[in-house]
Write a protein that holds these residues in place. Structure first.
Motif, mmCIF file in Angstrom:
data_model
loop_
_atom_site.group_PDB
_atom_site.id
_atom_site.type_symbol
_atom_site.label_atom_id
_atom_site.label_comp_id
_atom_site.label_asym_id
_atom_site.label_seq_id
_atom_site.Cartn_x
_atom_site.Cartn_y
_atom_site.Cartn_z
ATOM 1 N N GLY A 56 0.947 -1.228 0.045
ATOM 2 C CA GLY A 56 -0.168 0.018 -0.057
ATOM 3 C C GLY A 56 0.854 1.308 -0.035
ATOM 4 N N GLY A 57 2.275 1.153 0.281
ATOM 5 C CA GLY A 57 3.029 2.257 0.043
ATOM 6 C C GLY A 57 3.383 2.531 -1.305
ATOM 7 N N LYS A 58 4.019 3.617 -1.481
ATOM 8 C CA LYS A 58 4.645 4.422 -2.869
ATOM 9 C C LYS A 58 5.457 3.256 -3.911
ATOM 10 C CE LYS A 58 8.771 6.519 -1.212
ATOM 11 N NZ LYS A 58 8.808 5.415 -0.234
ATOM 12 N N ASP A 59 6.365 2.579 -3.097
ATOM 13 C CA ASP A 59 7.135 1.724 -3.996
ATOM 14 C C ASP A 59 6.593 0.617 -4.635
ATOM 15 O OD1 ASP A 59 9.446 3.368 -3.074
ATOM 16 O OD2 ASP A 59 9.221 2.350 -0.999
ATOM 17 N N SER A 60 5.677 -0.287 -3.600
ATOM 18 C CA SER A 60 5.133 -1.631 -4.260
ATOM 19 C C SER A 60 4.022 -1.115 -5.114
ATOM 20 C CB SER A 60 4.773 -2.264 -3.135
ATOM 21 O OG SER A 60 3.999 -1.894 -2.095
ATOM 22 N N THR A 91 -3.922 3.609 15.303
ATOM 23 C CA THR A 91 -3.361 4.187 13.774
ATOM 24 C C THR A 91 -4.140 3.493 12.798
ATOM 25 O OG1 THR A 91 -1.817 2.572 13.644
ATOM 26 C CG2 THR A 91 -1.004 4.529 14.731
ATOM 27 N N LYS A 92 -4.744 2.504 12.877
ATOM 28 C CA LYS A 92 -5.280 1.740 11.755
ATOM 29 C C LYS A 92 -4.530 1.672 10.602
ATOM 30 C CE LYS A 92 -9.644 1.325 13.592
ATOM 31 N NZ LYS A 92 -9.106 0.438 14.849
ATOM 32 N N TYR A 93 -3.109 1.554 10.905
ATOM 33 C CA TYR A 93 -2.135 1.352 9.846
ATOM 34 C C TYR A 93 -2.371 0.436 8.860
ATOM 35 C CZ TYR A 93 2.371 0.757 7.565
ATOM 36 O OH TYR A 93 3.394 0.673 6.683
ATOM 37 N N ILE A 214 10.775 7.556 -7.057
ATOM 38 C CA ILE A 214 9.382 6.843 -7.110
ATOM 39 C C ILE A 214 8.302 7.571 -6.383
ATOM 40 C CG2 ILE A 214 8.584 4.720 -6.206
ATOM 41 C CD1 ILE A 214 11.399 3.383 -6.050
ATOM 42 N N LEU A 215 8.609 8.213 -5.502
ATOM 43 C CA LEU A 215 7.512 9.194 -4.621
ATOM 44 C C LEU A 215 7.161 10.104 -5.766
ATOM 45 C CD1 LEU A 215 6.250 10.081 -2.108
ATOM 46 C CD2 LEU A 215 8.143 11.400 -1.713
ATOM 47 N N HIS A 216 7.878 10.933 -6.430
ATOM 48 C CA HIS A 216 7.565 12.024 -7.144
ATOM 49 C C HIS A 216 6.676 11.408 -8.652
ATOM 50 C CE1 HIS A 216 9.050 15.894 -9.425
ATOM 51 N NE2 HIS A 216 7.645 15.724 -9.348
ATOM 52 N N TYR A 217 7.400 10.087 -8.878
ATOM 53 C CA TYR A 217 6.466 9.572 -9.879
ATOM 54 C C TYR A 217 4.949 9.095 -9.645
ATOM 55 C CZ TYR A 217 5.616 5.935 -13.744
ATOM 56 O OH TYR A 217 5.218 5.377 -14.958
ATOM 57 N N ALA A 218 5.087 8.382 -8.135
ATOM 58 C CA ALA A 218 3.724 7.871 -7.964
ATOM 59 C C ALA A 218 2.779 8.923 -7.765
ATOM 60 C CB ALA A 218 4.000 7.181 -6.571
ATOM 61 N N ILE A 226 -0.349 5.075 0.824
ATOM 62 C CA ILE A 226 -0.428 5.507 2.068
ATOM 63 C C ILE A 226 0.820 6.095 2.581
ATOM 64 C CG2 ILE A 226 0.281 3.059 2.968
ATOM 65 C CD1 ILE A 226 -1.392 3.808 5.222
ATOM 66 N N TYR A 227 0.688 7.324 2.852
ATOM 67 C CA TYR A 227 1.956 8.263 3.296
ATOM 68 C C TYR A 227 2.586 7.854 4.519
ATOM 69 C CZ TYR A 227 1.109 11.377 -0.472
ATOM 70 O OH TYR A 227 1.071 12.222 -1.677
ATOM 71 N N ASP A 228 1.623 7.323 5.558
ATOM 72 C CA ASP A 228 2.131 7.054 7.070
ATOM 73 C C ASP A 228 3.011 6.294 7.221
ATOM 74 O OD1 ASP A 228 -0.401 8.532 7.024
ATOM 75 O OD2 ASP A 228 -1.335 7.059 8.102
ATOM 76 N N PRO A 229 4.012 6.223 7.988
ATOM 77 C CA PRO A 229 5.222 5.288 8.314
ATOM 78 C C PRO A 229 4.585 4.285 9.139
ATOM 79 C CG PRO A 229 5.742 7.322 9.495
ATOM 80 C CD PRO A 229 4.285 7.559 8.695
#
Ligand code: AMP
Ligand code: FES
Ligand code: ZN
Ligand code: ZN
Length: 319
Positions: A56-60, A91-93, A214-218, A226-229
Motif C-alpha cells: 500500500g506504500g508508494k514503492d510497491s 493508527t489503523k495502519y 519513485i515518490l515523485h512519479y507516484a 499510504i503516506y504514513d510510516p
C-alpha cells in the motif's frame, strides 16, 4: 529551469545524470529505465506468473502499475498479494494499507489475494508487540518473508516481486558492513533464484531506483498510496537504521550518484564474492507443522516456532 529535452518547465532534477525533466519527459524516462533494467538484468527470464507484494506504500504500488503496464512486453502475467499484519493500535495502519492495496489491485484489474495474520495465523504484530518483548519489526520481517513465499506458491506464481528501492538497498548494505551481517548480505540480490527448498524466484525491480524519484512519479501518476510510516518504525533498532539512511541521503546530495555506485559495486563485485564464501550446501529440512522448508535441517521452521510462542504468550498473558 527548462527541461533538458524540450521547451517546457522542468518538474524534476536528476542530479547524477545532470538532467532537468518536464512532467512528460520524467515519466517517459522513468518508464524506459524500468523496462531497460528489467531486460538488462534478466529479472523475468523464464518467469510466467509474477506475484507482486503490495504493502500500500508508494514503492510497491508504483511497481504493481508499472509491471502491469509492461507485462505484455515482458511476456508475464501479474497477480497481487497483500498481508494484513494487524498493526492498528490507535493508527489503523494495517486496515488503511490493505484497503489502499485492494484499491490498486482493482484499478490495475489484477487477480489478488489478501492474507490476514489474525484470521489465517492467529496472531497480529500489535499483539506480538504488546504481549512479548520481541521487537515488532523482527517478527514482522520473518512473517512477511514466510507468508509472501507461501502465498506466491499457492497462487501458482513462479516469481515474487517486492518494492525494495535503491535507498533501502544502500541502507541494508551499509548497515551490513557496519554490523558484519555478511551472510545476509550474501543472500540479498536484485534477483534471487529459488534456493534451499523454495520454489519461488524473488526479484526487486527498483533495486537501482532512488526512493524520491519513485515518490515523485507516484504523485505525478496519481496512484493512491499510504503516506504514513509504520508506527513501529521508531523502535530502537529501526532508529539506528533510519540514521544510517539519513546519512546516506546527505552524502547523496553532496555526491550525486554515490548510492547507485554503492549498490552497483556491491551487486557486481562484493556480493558474488560473499556468495562464494557463504553459499554452503545447507541441510534443508521439512517443517513438521507446516511442511515448508526449514534451514539447517531443523524439524520446525522459524515462522512456526515464533508463531507458536506468540500464540502461547497471548493465551498466558490474556488476549
Ligand atoms: P518493507 O519490508 O516494509 O521495507 O517492505 C519491502 C517490500 O515488501 C515492499 O515494497 C512490498 O513489496 C513488500 N511488503 C511489505 N509489507 C507488505 C505487506 N503488508 N503486504 C505485502 N507486501 C508487503
Ligand atoms: Fe512491520 Fe512495521 S511494517 S513492524
Ligand atoms: Zn520535456
Ligand atoms: Zn513451519
Amino acid at each position: 529551469m527548462k527541461c533538458s529535452l524540450c521547451e517546457k518547465e522542468a518538474v524534476r532534477e536528476i542530479p547524477y545524470m545532470k538532467l532537468f525533466l518536464c512532467r512528460e519527459h520524467f515519466i517517459d524516462w522513468f518508464n524506459q529505465r524500468f523496462i531497460r533494467d528489467a531486460k538488462r538484468y534478466k529479472l523475468f527470464e523464464k518467469s510466467k506468473r509474477v506475484a507482486v507484494a503490495v504493502s500500500g506504500g508508494k514503492d510497491s504500488t508504483t511497481m504493481l502499475h508499472l509491471l502491469n503496464e509492461v507485462s505484455k512486453q515482458l511476456n508475464i502475467e501479474i497477480i497481487g498479494v497483500t498481508i494484513d499484519l494487524g498493526i492498528n493500535n490507535g493508527t489503523k495502519y494495517s486496515s488503511k494499507s490493505v484497503e489502499i492495496a485492494i484499491d490498486n489491485f482493482k484499478i490495475a484489474q489484477v487477480e489478488y489475494k489478501v492474507i490476514d495474520l489474525n484470521k489465517d495465523y492467529n496472531f497480529t504484530i500489535d499483539r506480538a508487540k504488546s504481549r512479548t518483548n520481541r521487537p515488532a519489526c523482527s517478527v514482522c520481517g520473518l512473517s512477511k518473508r514466510y507468508i509472501l513465499n507461501a502465498a506466491a506458491e499457492e497462487m501458482n506464481a513462479d516469481t515474487l516481486a517486492t518494492g525494495h528501492n535503491l535507498d533501502d538497498m544502500a541502507q541494508f548494505i551499509f548497515s551490513g558492513y557496519i554490523y558484519g551481517n555478511f551472510e545476509s548480505l550474501a543472500r540479498n540480490s536484485m534477483i534471487n533464484p529459488p534456493e534451499r527448498g523454495y520454489k519461488i524466484k524473488k526479484v526487486k525491480p527498483f533495486f537501482f531506483t532512488p526512493e524520491n524519484e519513485i515518490l515523485h512519479y507516484a504523485i505525478l501518476k496519481g496512484y493512491p498510496f499510504i503516506y504514513d510510516p509504520c508506527p513501529y518504525s521508531s523502535e530502537f533498532g529501526s532508529v539506528a537504521q533510519e540514521r544510517i539512511g539519513d546519512m546516506l541521503k546527505n552524502m547523496e546530495t553532496k555526491m550525486p550518484g554515490m548510492m547507485i555506485n554503492l549498490v552497483k559495486t556491491f551487486e557486481k563485485q562484493i556480493r558474488p564474492a560473499l556468495h562464494n564464501i557463504y553459499s554452503k550446501d545447507e541441510d534443508v529440512g521439512k517443517c513438521k507443522l507446516c511442511g515448508r522448508p526449514t534451514s539447517n535441517g531443523r524439524d520446525i521452521c522459524s515462522f512456526c516456532s515464533i508463531k507458536n510462542k506468540l500464540i502461547a504468550a497471548q493465551l498466558t498473558n490474556g488476549l
